[in-house]
Design an enzyme around this catalytic site. Structure first.
Site, short mmCIF file in Angstrom:
data_model
loop_
_atom_site.label_atom_id
_atom_site.label_comp_id
_atom_site.label_asym_id
_atom_site.label_seq_id
_atom_site.Cartn_x
_atom_site.Cartn_y
_atom_site.Cartn_z
CE1 TYR A 104 13.22 -3.87 14.31
CE2 TYR A 104 15.10 -2.40 14.01
CZ TYR A 104 13.75 -2.67 13.86
OH TYR A 104 12.94 -1.74 13.26
CG LEU A 105 19.88 -8.17 12.06
CD1 LEU A 105 19.89 -9.31 11.05
CD2 LEU A 105 21.27 -7.96 12.66
CG ASP A 106 16.54 -1.46 9.18
OD1 ASP A 106 17.58 -0.81 8.93
OD2 ASP A 106 15.46 -1.25 8.61
CG LEU A 107 18.13 0.37 16.84
CD1 LEU A 107 16.66 0.11 17.18
CD2 LEU A 107 19.00 0.09 18.04
CG ASN A 111 12.96 1.22 11.20
OD1 ASN A 111 12.21 1.77 10.41
ND2 ASN A 111 13.85 0.33 10.81
#
Length: 199
Positions: A104-107, A111
């Site tokens: 996912y890389l943008d937790l 979000n």
């Protein structure tokens, strides 16, 4: 946010000019979303394209961000903390266990949406299949949540998401009610420290 004029249903439209440097990533996002089927992840309904723009039509997930939920409230109870923590882990486990392991890389709390007692994860703009991770160097990430390898442009992996999950739990923990059981609080800290440990 748009409303279908005939069906009167809300949808999210993500539109990007094809000359934009993020065009390929939006195509990757569409490819990722079309393969996912989870009640806490928005469904991709359609992809529209003309000579100038690419448009994703996504499910509208109701709720407020976890960040505003934590700030607005009087603190999370231990029960709510663990209820939310389990849901975050369940969503990440679903992504990491998919056929082509997804990162996912943008937790971050912005979000994650809260609707009653259910969480949803939105905005897959930074997500990438693990098989493509070595071909990309990110050097980005949200301060306070991005793992060191993400900030420094090194190869990302499942642990990159686990680190971010630990930082999200840390923010939730700091917003918990003051009457937390000390023994339990120590246990929570150990979980956070394990998530955010250097690998």
């Amino acid at each position: 946010l748009a409303e279908h004029t005939m069906l009167h249903l809300c949808r999210i439209l993500k539109r990007l000019n094809k000359q934009n440097p993020c065009y390929d990533q939006l195509k990757t996002e569409a490819d990722i979303l079309r393969r996912l089927n989870h009640p806490c992840i928005p469904e991709l309904y359609d992809v529209l394209e003309d000579p100038e723009y690419l448009v994703l039509v996504e499910e509208y997930m109701e709720g407020e961000s976890l960040k505003s939920f934590c700030v607005r409230g009087e603190g999370l109870s231990e029960e709510v903390f663990f209820h939310f923590a389990v849901q975050i882990c369940d969503i990440l486990h679903y992504l990491h266990s998919s056929e082509d392991e997804l990162l996912y890389l943008d937790l971050k709390p912005e979000n994650i949406l809260v609707s009653e007692d259910r969480l949803s994860l939105v905005d897959f703009g930074c997500a990438v299949p693990a098989s493509m991770a070595e071909k990309r160097r990110f050097g980005l990430g949200t301060p306070g949540f991005a793992a060191p390898e993400l900030r420094e442009g090194r190869t990302v992996c499942v642990q990159t998401d686990i680190y971010a999950a630990g930082m999200v739990l840390n923010q939730m923990y700091s917003g918990m009610s003051r009457g937390v059981n000390r023994r339990l609080a120590d246990h929570i800290r150990r979980i956070i420290e394990r998530c955010t440990a250097e690998v």
